[in-house]
Design a protein around this motif. Structure first.
Motif, PDB file in Angstrom:
ATOM      1  N   PRO A 204      -4.325  -8.560  -4.679  1.00  0.00           N
ATOM      2  CA  PRO A 204      -3.866  -7.457  -5.261  1.00  0.00           C
ATOM      3  C   PRO A 204      -3.212  -6.704  -4.104  1.00  0.00           C
ATOM      4  CG  PRO A 204      -6.186  -7.178  -5.410  1.00  0.00           C
ATOM      5  CD  PRO A 204      -5.873  -8.819  -4.966  1.00  0.00           C
ATOM      6  N   LEU A 205      -2.156  -6.155  -4.418  1.00  0.00           N
ATOM      7  CA  LEU A 205      -1.181  -5.134  -3.566  1.00  0.00           C
ATOM      8  C   LEU A 205      -1.832  -3.753  -3.443  1.00  0.00           C
ATOM      9  CD1 LEU A 205       1.567  -5.379  -2.064  1.00  0.00           C
ATOM     10  CD2 LEU A 205       2.606  -4.497  -3.911  1.00  0.00           C
ATOM     11  N   LEU A 206      -2.034  -3.527  -2.075  1.00  0.00           N
ATOM     12  CA  LEU A 206      -2.790  -2.072  -1.681  1.00  0.00           C
ATOM     13  C   LEU A 206      -1.578  -1.022  -1.530  1.00  0.00           C
ATOM     14  CD1 LEU A 206      -5.446  -0.361  -1.376  1.00  0.00           C
ATOM     15  CD2 LEU A 206      -5.021  -1.082   1.261  1.00  0.00           C
ATOM     16  N   GLY A 207      -0.279  -1.646  -0.941  1.00  0.00           N
ATOM     17  CA  GLY A 207       0.567  -0.605  -0.739  1.00  0.00           C
ATOM     18  C   GLY A 207       1.982  -1.294   0.123  1.00  0.00           C
ATOM     19  N   ILE A 208       3.136  -0.638  -0.107  1.00  0.00           N
ATOM     20  CA  ILE A 208       4.135  -1.176   0.679  1.00  0.00           C
ATOM     21  C   ILE A 208       4.608  -0.171   1.642  1.00  0.00           C
ATOM     22  CG2 ILE A 208       6.499  -1.982   0.255  1.00  0.00           C
ATOM     23  CD1 ILE A 208       5.706  -2.521  -2.640  1.00  0.00           C
ATOM     24  N   ILE A 209       4.745  -0.470   2.981  1.00  0.00           N
ATOM     25  CA  ILE A 209       5.121   0.502   3.941  1.00  0.00           C
ATOM     26  C   ILE A 209       6.526   0.085   4.355  1.00  0.00           C
ATOM     27  CG2 ILE A 209       4.522   1.391   6.142  1.00  0.00           C
ATOM     28  CD1 ILE A 209       2.170   1.586   3.938  1.00  0.00           C
ATOM     29  N   PRO A 210       7.316   1.070   4.084  1.00  0.00           N
ATOM     30  CA  PRO A 210       8.781   0.757   4.504  1.00  0.00           C
ATOM     31  C   PRO A 210       8.955   0.768   6.116  1.00  0.00           C
ATOM     32  CG  PRO A 210       8.422   3.160   3.835  1.00  0.00           C
ATOM     33  CD  PRO A 210       7.207   2.412   3.513  1.00  0.00           C
ATOM     34  N   GLU A 211       9.866  -0.026   6.383  1.00  0.00           N
ATOM     35  CA  GLU A 211      10.503   0.067   7.622  1.00  0.00           C
ATOM     36  C   GLU A 211      10.832   1.093   8.160  1.00  0.00           C
ATOM     37  OE1 GLU A 211      10.082  -1.874  10.429  1.00  0.00           O
ATOM     38  OE2 GLU A 211      12.127  -3.050  10.899  1.00  0.00           O
ATOM     39  N   SER A 212      10.538   1.862   9.191  1.00  0.00           N
ATOM     40  CA  SER A 212      10.874   3.226   9.396  1.00  0.00           C
ATOM     41  C   SER A 212      10.728   3.637  11.006  1.00  0.00           C
ATOM     42  CB  SER A 212       9.845   4.276   8.620  1.00  0.00           C
ATOM     43  OG  SER A 212      10.242   5.477   9.075  1.00  0.00           O
ATOM     44  N   MET A 213      11.599   4.284  11.567  1.00  0.00           N
ATOM     45  CA  MET A 213      11.681   4.673  12.656  1.00  0.00           C
ATOM     46  C   MET A 213      10.610   5.767  12.950  1.00  0.00           C
ATOM     47  SD  MET A 213      13.933   3.322  14.829  1.00  0.00           S
ATOM     48  CE  MET A 213      13.818   4.510  16.161  1.00  0.00           C
ATOM     49  N   ASP A 214      10.074   6.484  11.988  1.00  0.00           N
ATOM     50  CA  ASP A 214       9.184   7.366  12.077  1.00  0.00           C
ATOM     51  C   ASP A 214       7.581   6.617  12.828  1.00  0.00           C
ATOM     52  OD1 ASP A 214      10.206   9.585  10.977  1.00  0.00           O
ATOM     53  OD2 ASP A 214      10.196   8.336   9.030  1.00  0.00           O
ATOM     54  N   VAL A 242      -4.321   4.631   0.541  1.00  0.00           N
ATOM     55  CA  VAL A 242      -5.703   5.215   1.006  1.00  0.00           C
ATOM     56  C   VAL A 242      -6.505   5.572  -0.791  1.00  0.00           C
ATOM     57  CG1 VAL A 242      -6.924   7.258   1.361  1.00  0.00           C
ATOM     58  CG2 VAL A 242      -5.814   5.770   3.123  1.00  0.00           C
ATOM     59  N   ARG A 243      -5.391   6.173  -1.385  1.00  0.00           N
ATOM     60  CA  ARG A 243      -5.796   6.624  -2.881  1.00  0.00           C
ATOM     61  C   ARG A 243      -6.176   5.582  -3.799  1.00  0.00           C
ATOM     62  NH1 ARG A 243      -1.729  10.802  -5.120  1.00  0.00           N
ATOM     63  NH2 ARG A 243      -2.634  10.873  -6.641  1.00  0.00           N
ATOM     64  N   ARG A 244      -5.119   4.410  -3.791  1.00  0.00           N
ATOM     65  CA  ARG A 244      -5.471   3.037  -4.170  1.00  0.00           C
ATOM     66  C   ARG A 244      -6.947   2.555  -3.705  1.00  0.00           C
ATOM     67  NH1 ARG A 244      -0.192   2.131  -3.254  1.00  0.00           N
ATOM     68  NH2 ARG A 244       1.005   2.904  -4.716  1.00  0.00           N
ATOM     69  N   LEU A 245      -7.231   2.516  -2.186  1.00  0.00           N
ATOM     70  CA  LEU A 245      -8.417   2.093  -1.810  1.00  0.00           C
ATOM     71  C   LEU A 245      -9.656   2.669  -2.436  1.00  0.00           C
ATOM     72  CD1 LEU A 245      -9.316   0.068   0.654  1.00  0.00           C
ATOM     73  CD2 LEU A 245      -9.241   1.931   2.011  1.00  0.00           C
ATOM     74  N   LYS A 246      -9.411   3.791  -2.781  1.00  0.00           N
ATOM     75  CA  LYS A 246     -10.621   4.796  -3.596  1.00  0.00           C
ATOM     76  C   LYS A 246     -10.657   4.606  -4.776  1.00  0.00           C
ATOM     77  CE  LYS A 246     -11.379   8.284   0.124  1.00  0.00           C
ATOM     78  NZ  LYS A 246     -11.295   9.803   0.097  1.00  0.00           N
ATOM     79  N   GLY A 247      -9.975   3.589  -5.458  1.00  0.00           N
ATOM     80  CA  GLY A 247     -10.159   3.319  -6.800  1.00  0.00           C
ATOM     81  C   GLY A 247      -9.068   4.054  -7.651  1.00  0.00           C
ATOM     82  N   GLU A 248      -8.050   4.841  -7.203  1.00  0.00           N
ATOM     83  CA  GLU A 248      -7.065   5.383  -8.097  1.00  0.00           C
ATOM     84  C   GLU A 248      -6.032   4.416  -8.394  1.00  0.00           C
ATOM     85  OE1 GLU A 248      -5.041   9.139  -7.455  1.00  0.00           O
ATOM     86  OE2 GLU A 248      -6.628   9.536  -6.051  1.00  0.00           O
ATOM     87  N   ASN A 249      -5.536   4.635  -9.789  1.00  0.00           N
ATOM     88  CA  ASN A 249      -4.842   3.648 -10.307  1.00  0.00           C
ATOM     89  C   ASN A 249      -3.264   4.056 -10.025  1.00  0.00           C
ATOM     90  OD1 ASN A 249      -3.408   1.701 -11.382  1.00  0.00           O
ATOM     91  ND2 ASN A 249      -4.308   1.401 -13.307  1.00  0.00           N
ATOM     92  N   LEU A 250      -2.423   3.931  -9.133  1.00  0.00           N
ATOM     93  CA  LEU A 250      -1.334   4.530  -8.844  1.00  0.00           C
ATOM     94  C   LEU A 250      -0.084   3.666  -9.074  1.00  0.00           C
ATOM     95  CD1 LEU A 250      -1.716   6.572  -5.546  1.00  0.00           C
ATOM     96  CD2 LEU A 250      -1.484   7.355  -7.813  1.00  0.00           C
ATOM     97  N   PRO A 251       1.024   3.909  -9.719  1.00  0.00           N
ATOM     98  CA  PRO A 251       2.354   3.067  -9.762  1.00  0.00           C
ATOM     99  C   PRO A 251       2.741   2.738  -8.339  1.00  0.00           C
ATOM    100  CG  PRO A 251       2.929   5.173 -10.478  1.00  0.00           C
ATOM    101  CD  PRO A 251       1.485   5.161 -10.259  1.00  0.00           C
TER     102      PRO A 251
END
Lengths: 271, 246
Positions: A204-214, A242-251
C-alpha cells in the motif's frame, strides 16, 4: 508501548534520512513523543538533517557498549519538545552493533516513546538488517526509477523473512513512500509512473513526495522539511503521510499541484 | 579462416538436489568438537564420503574462526561442501561456497555405539552401518500466495504455483511445471530434475530467463511479440517453444 518504524530502501540516496526526519518531526508536531534513531554507523547524517550535529556527545554504539546511559545519548530537539534524536557513531565500526544490544535499546525506547523511527543505512548488510529486525511497521522509500524499485523489492523480501515479526509467523505492516516524484517527467516517460511502481511492489502507498528544492534547502539549514516550511509541497505530503500512518483515509494527492493527482490525469484526458 | 557458428548450441543447465548432512556447530567450538569426536569415536567413518553442510546461522564468529573450524573438521576427515547462514564477508575463495534454500528432511540418526569389542577376533572389522536415509516420497508441489521478491529463490521438486508476480532478480525453480498468476519478471526454470514434459505458464511475460529441462532462453531470445502477454513455454523435442495463451 510505542510502535517501531523502520525507514528502509536498499538503495542509497533515495531519501531515507530526509523522510525519517520529516516523518519524525511531523509525528512530534501532532503531539506524539517521537525518537528518531540513526542506524547508519560510520556514515551518520541524521544529526545534520535535524540540525543537532554540534550537540552529539554520546551515540547508539556508546549505549550498546554500556559506555553511556540511554538518557545521556538522547538529544531533544530545540524546536519541537516531543522530538528526540539518538545519533549513530561516526568513528566506530558497524560490527559494534550487536543483536542483543539493539534489542535492549529498542525495548527501552518503546516504553518511553509513542514512535521509534529507525533510519536504516543503505544496503542489505548488518546495519540494515538490525535496523529492521525489531520493527512493527516498515516504510519503504522508493524513487520512481527501475534500480530503486528493484532494490525496494529485495528489501521487502527481507522484511518478510529476516525480521522478528516474520520469524514469529506474523505479517510485517509495510508502506510505500514514493519520493522525488516529478509528475511532468513521469508523464513524459522519463520516470516510472505511480501505478507502475505499485504494480511491481504491490504494497500500500503511504504518500507521494514531490521532487522539490525545498527538501534540499531544509537539509542545508539543518531542519526537517516539515519544520522548515510547513506550507511547502513536500511538507504537506509528509503531513498527509503521517495522517495515513495513524489510520486516516485520505485521498492520494501530490501537494503543490493545482489539482489532485487523479484529477490531473482525468483533466488531461478530457482536454 | 575462422568458422563462425551461426547457431551456437547452448550449454544445458540442470538442477539436481542431493541429501546432505547438516552440522550445526555451537560455541565454544572446543566443547562442540569434543562432542563431535565422541560421536565419531563411536562410529568410525560416519562422516567419510558423506556430503556435509555447515550451518553457522546466528553464530557470532568471524572469518578467521570459521576458517579455523573448517580446518579442524578437515583434520577429522569431515569435508565441508558448503556453508549455510554465513555473512558474505565471512566467506572467501578459501572456504566452501554459501548454500541456501535447503529443506529439512528430518534428523539423521546418530550411529549407535559400536558393538562390543569382545567380538571374535577373527571377524574383520565391518564398515560402520550407514545411518538410515529418509525415503523419498512423491515430489512435493508448492503454492506461494505472496509475490516472489527480488533476491528470493523458490524451489520445489514438484510443481510450483505462484499467486502473484515474480520480481526482476528473483527465481523460481521446479522439478515439475511452473504456474505464475501474475507477471514473470525474473527467472523461471521448470523440469530441472529431468522432466521434458514440464511447462511454464505466466499471466504476463517480462522474464529475464526461462528454461525447461536444461534448455533455456534469455529475454533477448524471446519473441518480442510475446512481451507483456499471457504465455506458455514447452519443449517440442529439443526445441524450446513459446505460445500465447490469450
Amino acid at each position: 508501548m510505542g510502535k517501531v518504524i523502520v525507514v528502509t530502501s536498499g538503495k542509497g540516496g533515495v531519501g531515507k534520512t530526509t523522510s525519517s526526519a520529516a516523518l519524525g518531526a511531523a509525528l512530534a508536531q501532532s503531539g506524539d513523543k517521537v525518537v528518531v534513531v540513526d542506524f547508519d554507523v560510520g556514515l551518520r547524517n541524521l544529526d545534520l538533517i535535524m540540525g543537532a550535529e554540534r550537540r552529539v556527545v554520546y551515540d547508539l554504539v556508546n549505549v550498546i557498549q554500556g559506555e553511556a546511559k540511554l538518557t545521556q545519548a538522547l538529544i531533544r530537539d530545540k524546536r519541537v519538545e516531543t522530538l528526540y534524536l539518538l545519533p549513530a557513531s561516526q568513528t566506530r565500526d558497524k560490527d559494534n552493533l550487536t543483536s542483543e544490544g539493539v534489542e535492549k535499546v529498542i525495548g527501552a525506547l518503546k516504553s518511553h516513546f509513542d514512535w521509534v523511527i529507525c533510519d536504516s543505512p543503505a544496503g542489505i548488510e548488518r546495519g540494515a538488517t538490525l535496523a529492521m529486525r525489531h520493527a512493527d511497521i516498515a516504510i519503504v522509500v522508493t524513487n520512481p526509477e527501475v534500480s530503486s524499485v528493484r532494490d525496494s523489492d529485495r528489501i521487502i523480501g527481507l522484511l518478510d523473512s529476516k525480521t522478528l515479526k516474520a520469524e514469529n509467523g506474523e505479517r510485517m505492516e509495510k508502506h510505500l513512500l514514493l519520493t522525488r516524484y516529478d509528475p511532468a517527467r513521469a508523464e513524459r516517460g522519463d520516470m516510472l509512473k505511480v501505478d507502475d511502481v505499485l504494480e511491481i511492489l504491490s504494497i500500500p502507498l503511504l504518500g507521494i513526495i514531490p521532487e522539490s528544492m525545498d527538501v534540499l534547502r531544509a537539509s542545508n539549514i539543518g531542519s526537517p522539511v516539515t519544520l522548515a516550511d510547513e506550507r511547502s509541497a513536500p511538507a504537506l505530503a509528509y503531513f498527509d503521510a503521517v495522517r495515513r500512518l495513524k489510520g486516516e483515509n485520505l485521498p492520494m494527492t501530490i501537494p503543490g499541484e493545482k489539482r489532485g493527482f487523479f484529477g490531473k490525469i482525468f483533466g488531461r484526458k478530457a482536454a | 579462416m575462422t568458422a563462425v557458428l551461426t547457431k551456437p548450441r547452448p550449454i544445458r543447465l540442470k538442477g539436481r538436489s542431493y541429501l546432505a548432512l547438516t552440522l550445526t556447530p555451537e560455541l565454544p567450538f572446543e566443547d562442540w568438537l569434543v562432542r563431535l569426536d565422541d560421536l565419531a569415536g563411536r562410529s568410525a567413518g560416519f562422516f567419510l564420503r558423506r556430503p556435509v553442510v555447515l550451518d553457522v546461522e546466528g553464530l557470532e564468529i568471524d572469518r578467521a574462526q570459521l576458517r579455523d573450524l573448517v580446518g579442524k573438521l578437515g583434520a577429522r576427515n569431515v569435508r565441508i561442501m558448503g556453508i549455510e547462514g554465513a555473512r558474505p564477508s565471512m566467506l572467501g575463495n578459501d572456504l566452501p561456497p554459501a548454500m541456501s534454500g535447503g529443506k529439512t528432511t528430518g534428523d539423521i540418526e546418530e550411529p549407535a555405539a559400536e558393538p562390543a569389542r569382545e567380538a571374535p577376533v577373527t571377524e574383520t572389522v565391518a564398515e560402520a552401518p550407514a545411518a538410515p536415509l529418509p525415503t523419498r516420497t512423491a515430489p512435493a508441489s508448492l503454492v506461494v500466495t505472496q509475490p516472489v521478491r527480488s533476491g528470493q529463490s523458490i524451489f520445489a521438486e514438484g510443481d510450483v504455483t505462484i499467486v502473484g508476480s515474480v520480481a526482476s532478480g528473483a527465481e523460481v525453480i521446479a522439478g515439475g511445471s511452473i504456474h505464475i498468476y501474475g507477471t514473470l519478471r525474473g527467472r523461471a526454470m521448470a523440469g530441472t530434475l529431468g522432466n521434458a514434459e514440464a511447462r511454464i505458464f505466466c499471466r504476463k511475460l517480462e522474464a529475464e530467463l526461462v528454461g525447461i529441462d536444461g534448455y533455456y532462453k534469455t529475454a533477448e531470445d524471446l519473441e518480442p511479440g510475446l512481451r507483456g502477454k499471457p504465455v506458455q513455454f514447452w519443449l517440442e523435442g529439443e526445441t524450446f517453444t513459446a505460445g500465447s495463451l490469450a
